[in-house]
Design a protein around this motif. Structure first.
Motif, PDB file in Angstrom:
ATOM      1  N   LEU A   1       0.815  -1.220   0.000  1.00  0.00           N
ATOM      2  CA  LEU A   1       0.000   0.000   0.000  1.00  0.00           C
ATOM      3  C   LEU A   1       0.848   1.269   0.000  1.00  0.00           C
ATOM      4  O   LEU A   1       0.405   2.309  -0.491  1.00  0.00           O
ATOM      5  CB  LEU A   1      -0.941  -0.011   1.202  1.00  0.00           C
ATOM      6  N   ALA A   2       2.045   1.208   0.571  1.00  0.00           N
ATOM      7  CA  ALA A   2       2.912   2.397   0.568  1.00  0.00           C
ATOM      8  C   ALA A   2       3.244   2.811  -0.861  1.00  0.00           C
ATOM      9  O   ALA A   2       3.272   4.010  -1.190  1.00  0.00           O
ATOM     10  CB  ALA A   2       4.183   2.126   1.362  1.00  0.00           C
ATOM     11  N   LEU A   3       3.482   1.826  -1.721  1.00  0.00           N
ATOM     12  CA  LEU A   3       3.739   2.131  -3.134  1.00  0.00           C
ATOM     13  C   LEU A   3       2.519   2.771  -3.780  1.00  0.00           C
ATOM     14  O   LEU A   3       2.640   3.715  -4.556  1.00  0.00           O
ATOM     15  CB  LEU A   3       4.088   0.849  -3.891  1.00  0.00           C
ATOM     16  N   LEU A   4       1.340   2.251  -3.459  1.00  0.00           N
ATOM     17  CA  LEU A   4       0.111   2.810  -4.008  1.00  0.00           C
ATOM     18  C   LEU A   4      -0.037   4.268  -3.621  1.00  0.00           C
ATOM     19  O   LEU A   4      -0.392   5.113  -4.459  1.00  0.00           O
ATOM     20  CB  LEU A   4      -1.096   2.012  -3.521  1.00  0.00           C
ATOM     21  N   GLY A   5       0.242   4.592  -2.364  1.00  0.00           N
ATOM     22  CA  GLY A   5       0.141   5.976  -1.919  1.00  0.00           C
ATOM     23  C   GLY A   5       1.088   6.887  -2.675  1.00  0.00           C
ATOM     24  O   GLY A   5       0.716   7.996  -3.091  1.00  0.00           O
ATOM     25  N   SER A   6       2.330   6.418  -2.896  1.00  0.00           N
ATOM     26  CA  SER A   6       3.311   7.230  -3.613  1.00  0.00           C
ATOM     27  C   SER A   6       2.897   7.448  -5.065  1.00  0.00           C
ATOM     28  O   SER A   6       2.963   8.563  -5.589  1.00  0.00           O
ATOM     29  CB  SER A   6       4.693   6.552  -3.554  1.00  0.00           C
ATOM     30  N   VAL A   7       2.457   6.360  -5.707  1.00  0.00           N
ATOM     31  CA  VAL A   7       2.051   6.470  -7.109  1.00  0.00           C
ATOM     32  C   VAL A   7       0.822   7.364  -7.242  1.00  0.00           C
ATOM     33  O   VAL A   7       0.741   8.202  -8.157  1.00  0.00           O
ATOM     34  CB  VAL A   7       1.773   5.067  -7.697  1.00  0.00           C
ATOM     35  N   ALA A   8      -0.130   7.220  -6.326  1.00  0.00           N
ATOM     36  CA  ALA A   8      -1.344   8.046  -6.382  1.00  0.00           C
ATOM     37  C   ALA A   8      -1.004   9.522  -6.200  1.00  0.00           C
ATOM     38  O   ALA A   8      -1.569  10.392  -6.889  1.00  0.00           O
ATOM     39  CB  ALA A   8      -2.327   7.584  -5.310  1.00  0.00           C
ATOM     40  N   ALA A   9      -0.093   9.822  -5.283  1.00  0.00           N
ATOM     41  CA  ALA A   9       0.281  11.214  -5.039  1.00  0.00           C
ATOM     42  C   ALA A   9       0.949  11.832  -6.264  1.00  0.00           C
ATOM     43  O   ALA A   9       0.618  12.949  -6.680  1.00  0.00           O
ATOM     44  CB  ALA A   9       1.206  11.297  -3.822  1.00  0.00           C
TER      45      ALA A   9
END
Length: 224
Positions: A120-128
């Motif tokens: 999920l940390a990767l998802l947050g970075s990509v979404a941002a």
């Protein structure tokens, strides 16, 4: 044991040479594209064929050499949709159809890459990062493209997240694909870049090649 090690080394060398030979059509068609460098303001079926031929060569490579796994089949489907998108984008008035074809390609890549591990940390970075870039892009978009581009950016972001989560060549492929699209959008809608087309196509072909090569790994993931 030493004999077994030598045999394994020879097998890896032969596999590498065979893969290099199988990549010749892709490399030759890429060379043809960059040598001809047909004008982008003169759309034609010849331009469409020359542009999508490297991607068709990669799809054939996956079809003929990759294991018969769902992962490989979905990657091949994504490559074929990409070739269709390349064809549509030759004609500026077919931009929406081209974007739709690439969105479908990313959905196939997404299906191949699966949902595990989640990260999920990767998802947050990509979404941002995706949200920030779309925020820069949105004021420059025609009103009828705002929603389609937003949907495309979301799908591309999901594909990038899953590619990074998987690792291996697919991760670099996802990164390069995202970079290629980001430069394309900047060049088309925000500020023309003199070397924009060259950078877009180099990163695009590399991205697709890495996604195709991810099917050749001994540990290529099965679609989740």
């Amino acid at each position: 044991m030493a004999a077994h090690g030598r045999e394994s080394g020879r097998r890896r060398t032969l596999d590498t040479l065979l893969l290099a030979l199988n990549l010749v059509p892709f490399l030759a068609s890429c060379t043809l594209y960059f040598v001809l460098w047909l004008p982008s303001d003169q759309p034609s079926w010849t331009s469409a064929l020359v542009k999508c031929l490297p991607i068709l060569c990669l799809a054939l490579l996956v079809h003929t050499t990759a294991p018969r796994r769902p992962y490989c089949q979905f990657i091949r489907a994504g490559l074929l949709c990409s070739a269709l998108g390349d064809t549509f984008l030759i004609w500026p008035n077919q931009f929406l159809f081209g974007m739709a074809a690439f969105a479908l390609a990313h959905l196939f890549y997404l299906r191949a890459l699966g949902w595990l591990p989640i990260r999920l940390a990767l998802l947050g970075s990509v979404a941002a990062i995706s949200g920030l870039y779309f925020g820069l892009l949105q004021p420059h978009l025609p009103s009828d493209l705002w929603l389609p581009v937003a949907i495309y950016v979301a799908i591309l972001g999901l594909m990038l997240w899953r590619a990074l989560a998987r690792g291996r060549p697919a991760a670099l492929g996802g990164l390069l694909f995202s970079l290629s699209d980001a430069i394309l959008a900047w060049d088309a809608f925000i500020w023309p870049l003199p070397p924009g087309r060259l950078i877009v196509m180099v990163t695009y072909y590399l991205a697709q090649a890495l996604l195709a090569l991810s099917t050749m790994e001994a540990g290529a993931p099965k679609a989740d």
